[in-house]
Motif scaffolding. Sequence first.
Motif, mmCIF file in Angstrom:
data_model
loop_
_atom_site.group_PDB
_atom_site.id
_atom_site.type_symbol
_atom_site.label_atom_id
_atom_site.label_comp_id
_atom_site.label_asym_id
_atom_site.label_seq_id
_atom_site.Cartn_x
_atom_site.Cartn_y
_atom_site.Cartn_z
ATOM 1 N N PRO A 1 0.807 -1.218 0.000
ATOM 2 C CA PRO A 1 0.000 0.000 0.000
ATOM 3 C C PRO A 1 0.838 1.265 0.000
ATOM 4 O O PRO A 1 0.299 2.341 0.156
ATOM 5 C CB PRO A 1 -0.781 -0.115 1.311
ATOM 6 C CG PRO A 1 0.157 -0.812 2.222
ATOM 7 C CD PRO A 1 1.014 -1.710 1.355
ATOM 8 N N VAL B 1 -6.103 -5.561 15.548
ATOM 9 C CA VAL B 1 -5.200 -4.508 15.065
ATOM 10 C C VAL B 1 -5.050 -3.439 16.143
ATOM 11 O O VAL B 1 -3.950 -2.942 16.400
ATOM 12 C CB VAL B 1 -5.718 -3.876 13.755
ATOM 13 C CG1 VAL B 1 -4.846 -2.679 13.364
ATOM 14 C CG2 VAL B 1 -5.722 -4.896 12.628
ATOM 15 N N THR C 1 -1.604 -2.412 17.775
ATOM 16 C CA THR C 1 -1.075 -1.061 17.610
ATOM 17 C C THR C 1 -0.972 -0.313 18.932
ATOM 18 O O THR C 1 -0.292 0.698 19.020
ATOM 19 C CB THR C 1 -1.943 -0.236 16.646
ATOM 20 O OG1 THR C 1 -3.312 -0.294 17.090
ATOM 21 C CG2 THR C 1 -1.861 -0.794 15.244
ATOM 22 N N ALA D 1 5.085 12.775 2.827
ATOM 23 C CA ALA D 1 3.929 12.022 3.324
ATOM 24 C C ALA D 1 4.333 10.611 3.766
ATOM 25 O O ALA D 1 5.021 9.896 3.050
ATOM 26 C CB ALA D 1 2.872 11.937 2.240
ATOM 27 N N ILE D 2 3.912 10.244 4.968
ATOM 28 C CA ILE D 2 4.026 8.868 5.447
ATOM 29 C C ILE D 2 2.597 8.420 5.738
ATOM 30 O O ILE D 2 1.934 9.007 6.594
ATOM 31 C CB ILE D 2 4.857 8.792 6.738
ATOM 32 C CG1 ILE D 2 6.275 9.305 6.486
ATOM 33 C CG2 ILE D 2 4.886 7.361 7.278
ATOM 34 C CD1 ILE D 2 7.082 9.496 7.763
ATOM 35 N N SER D 3 2.128 7.421 5.022
ATOM 36 C CA SER D 3 0.746 7.021 5.280
ATOM 37 C C SER D 3 0.702 6.171 6.539
ATOM 38 O O SER D 3 1.675 5.512 6.901
ATOM 39 C CB SER D 3 0.158 6.282 4.081
ATOM 40 O OG SER D 3 0.287 4.893 4.253
ATOM 41 N N VAL D 4 -0.430 6.231 7.233
ATOM 42 C CA VAL D 4 -0.576 5.480 8.475
ATOM 43 C C VAL D 4 -0.354 3.991 8.210
ATOM 44 O O VAL D 4 0.182 3.267 9.044
ATOM 45 C CB VAL D 4 -1.959 5.741 9.094
ATOM 46 C CG1 VAL D 4 -2.158 4.911 10.356
ATOM 47 C CG2 VAL D 4 -2.124 7.228 9.411
ATOM 48 N N SER D 5 -0.734 3.543 7.013
ATOM 49 C CA SER D 5 -0.565 2.122 6.707
ATOM 50 C C SER D 5 0.907 1.718 6.772
ATOM 51 O O SER D 5 1.227 0.585 7.145
ATOM 52 C CB SER D 5 -1.122 1.809 5.316
ATOM 53 O OG SER D 5 -0.395 2.506 4.331
ATOM 54 N N LEU E 1 3.031 2.629 8.865
ATOM 55 C CA LEU E 1 3.381 2.335 10.254
ATOM 56 C C LEU E 1 2.959 0.915 10.622
ATOM 57 O O LEU E 1 3.493 0.325 11.562
ATOM 58 C CB LEU E 1 2.682 3.310 11.217
ATOM 59 C CG LEU E 1 3.034 4.792 11.125
ATOM 60 C CD1 LEU E 1 2.389 5.544 12.280
ATOM 61 C CD2 LEU E 1 4.546 4.997 11.161
ATOM 62 N N LEU E 2 1.981 0.379 9.904
ATOM 63 C CA LEU E 2 1.462 -0.944 10.270
ATOM 64 C C LEU E 2 2.365 -2.070 9.778
ATOM 65 O O LEU E 2 2.325 -3.169 10.318
ATOM 66 C CB LEU E 2 0.049 -1.124 9.716
ATOM 67 C CG LEU E 2 -0.985 -0.126 10.253
ATOM 68 C CD1 LEU E 2 -2.367 -0.467 9.722
ATOM 69 C CD2 LEU E 2 -1.005 -0.112 11.772
ATOM 70 N N TYR E 3 3.190 -1.793 8.763
ATOM 71 C CA TYR E 3 4.033 -2.863 8.235
ATOM 72 C C TYR E 3 5.014 -3.428 9.256
ATOM 73 O O TYR E 3 5.093 -4.652 9.431
ATOM 74 C CB TYR E 3 4.717 -2.429 6.934
ATOM 75 C CG TYR E 3 3.775 -2.643 5.787
ATOM 76 C CD1 TYR E 3 3.907 -3.738 4.952
ATOM 77 C CD2 TYR E 3 2.682 -1.812 5.607
ATOM 78 C CE1 TYR E 3 3.000 -3.973 3.939
ATOM 79 C CE2 TYR E 3 1.767 -2.034 4.607
ATOM 80 C CZ TYR E 3 1.931 -3.115 3.774
ATOM 81 O OH TYR E 3 1.028 -3.358 2.788
ATOM 82 N N LEU F 1 4.595 -3.462 12.271
ATOM 83 C CA LEU F 1 3.791 -4.128 13.296
ATOM 84 C C LEU F 1 3.331 -5.507 12.829
ATOM 85 O O LEU F 1 3.175 -6.425 13.635
ATOM 86 C CB LEU F 1 2.600 -3.249 13.685
ATOM 87 C CG LEU F 1 3.007 -1.944 14.373
ATOM 88 C CD1 LEU F 1 1.786 -1.085 14.667
ATOM 89 C CD2 LEU F 1 3.763 -2.230 15.653
ATOM 90 N N MET F 2 3.106 -5.643 11.521
ATOM 91 C CA MET F 2 2.775 -6.970 10.984
ATOM 92 C C MET F 2 3.967 -7.898 11.198
ATOM 93 O O MET F 2 3.827 -9.053 11.611
ATOM 94 C CB MET F 2 2.443 -6.876 9.499
ATOM 95 C CG MET F 2 1.163 -6.122 9.210
ATOM 96 S SD MET F 2 0.984 -5.747 7.446
ATOM 97 C CE MET F 2 0.258 -7.273 6.867
#
Lengths: 383, 383
Positions: A79, A131, A135, A158-162, A164-166, A168-169
């Motif tokens: 993403p 999630v 998080t 731009a850093i998308s919030v998504s 940040l989730l990588y 964490l996955m």
Amino acid sequence: LSASLAELTRNAVHVLPEGELERKLELGRPLRVKLGIDVTAPDITLGNGIPLQRMRAFQDGGHIGVLIVGDYTARIGDPSGASAERPIIAPEEIDRMAARFFESAYTIIDPERTEVRYNGEWLGKVDFAEVLRLTRAVTVARLLERDDFAKRFAAHQAISVSELLYPLMQAYDSVAVEADVELGGTDQLYNLLTGRDVMEAYGLEPQVVLTTPLIASWDGTKMSGSKGNYIALVEDPDEQFGKTMRLPDEMLPDYYRLVMEQNPPTGDPLEAKLALARFIVARAHGAGAAAAAEEHFTRVVREHQAPDQVPEAPLPPGDPIHVPALLVEHFGLGSTSEARRLIGQGGVKVDGEALTDLDVPRATLAGALVQAGKRRFIRFSRA
Amino acid sequence: LSASLAELTRNAVHVLPEGELERKLELGRPLRVKLGIDVTAPDITLGNGIPLQRMRAFQDGGHIGVLIVGDYTARIGDPSGASAERPIIAPEEIDRMAARFFESAYTIIDPERTEVRYNGEWLGKVDFAEVLRLTRAVTVARLLERDDFAKRFAAHQAISVSELLYPLMQAYDSVAVEADVELGGTDQLYNLLTGRDVMEAYGLEPQVVLTTPLIASWDGTKMSGSKGNYIALVEDPDEQFGKTMRLPDEMLPDYYRLVMEQNPPTGDPLEAKLALARFIVARAHGAGAAAAAEEHFTRVVREHQAPDQVPEAPLPPGDPIHVPALLVEHFGLGSTSEARRLIGQGGVKVDGEALTDLDVPRATLAGALVQAGKRRFIRFSRA
């Protein structure tokens, strides 16, 4: 369980937290040593081999290597791109790419002591509530400490919030497989540390973080499957040999240390480089292939001679013959302008002599050995 | 569909983007006007009523109010706390709290033109892939622009990644119900704008953002159900009336503008305040209840007289009588030290005279009307 700490941590840049690996080794059970792999990478490089070499050291000491295939991420696409539609990778394609990874990895690690896990197994079951739980374990500031994020954030990119989730996955993978140690390049340091935070939040004993150096390629930048500046762990032996010989001499100490795990060479750099090339090809294809690749290299590239098996082709009709068209037809060049450029650079030789004209008498080419670039040869018929 | 733009946007602080509401009104179909409600709030205040008043204006113009019950969030608990275990709210408790909200809200909005939706309906189906799609729509920097986050981030206070997801859940609600307009207090501005970004990423026409002012309470801070400094939309009429009368005079213009939607009062502040109190009670309980509450207030609080129905109690034995013990037993004070403090403040009266001693002759109390604080009266027996 026997392994010297020095061998397990050879070349390691970080082994965190201090003293923790020693403590885990004393538990007297096989440790679970995790490495996440990116199945979407276009190729598997010598650089990817460096953490695999550490996994092998752990395996030789009786521990378990756990390879995590990021199929979940691959299936849903990356993403980070801004486009609304994500490229979806079909499951068969993921399997094909994973198999290619294993083929490369098993030239280094021991398949008998390797556990392969696909993270879709657990990430596919995560709902929104999970999630949120995941998080909750990590702060925004902590994730933004990561070098690439920190730079982009400071530069107002731009850093998308998504994004940040990588990490964490990846951290959740450590929870799922109950990793004792996670391996990765130094660029993975923050992701690996995030794994510790998340494991702790899930009530698990956090993993030890062990990072290995990145290796530079002949262009001086990080060797990367996506940049194309790489020697693959497994590829055509002649290619591996030839690319290795292109490395600048000053890189030899790093390659000896990181790839061969030997002291830096002291003698003739050319001999040292040949030994490195032999090592790389032999690891991938065996000693026989290494000897053949060396022979090919010596004859063709080093002595600028034609290989022993030169294909033959008929000469096209006409006199004189327009060489750019000949190159496009028989040497696979993309266009006559590309062919003209190669001729202009002295890159086309007829019986060893660089060609200067575009149109050449038929008699000159009949029965001649034509070379385009360093390694492509054709002998044209006398008719 | 008829509604004047002035009426729909009365008191609004932001109506964004400019001109967009006018454009949507010209579509000639009922607009879907969303308001998210927090069912975990301890009470529903006059402040909560302000955006509901705008929803009513839209409903009177032929549009649809869409109330979003955040049952999903409530069910999984608020992850902002650091503790590992989240308080889980049972579904029946959520229903009970939602019903209480509706009871309050329907004193303002029109139940016939209200659609009630529980966000568990769609958030319960969200998987990790959908979270990534959702979070791709918004940048970290954008979310950190929010006042509270910006301050905490600048002060190096921890913001967990999960906290960034809350505004995105709210934004996803807008996608799910296809909101045309979202209402909220000014403190919701960034959350509402985030809804626009996310709707756009999902290929929907973004909602118009309409914020209304927060209202200050008698202590000068934002009226808040969790701080206890509030007048509830629906509560005991005497309480509503009495609390309203405690408002400082200088707050009357704001309350007239925001609650009554009238011009500021010009005459006697006391009369103006009585009219406000009447309005608030009448809206919640009808005109009869407002008149009764006013009568009660006038007699008891304003004229410092006893209410017409004063409970009687027997005098305890002994002479003199220790009044602090009497106050604890009959007036529900928490301790004799609290009672002594009240006496010291002149807050205890015997037949209208402030008491100064802690021990009082039996004859003084026999048959007397004793008042503790403003509104608690007991007449003691002559025996």
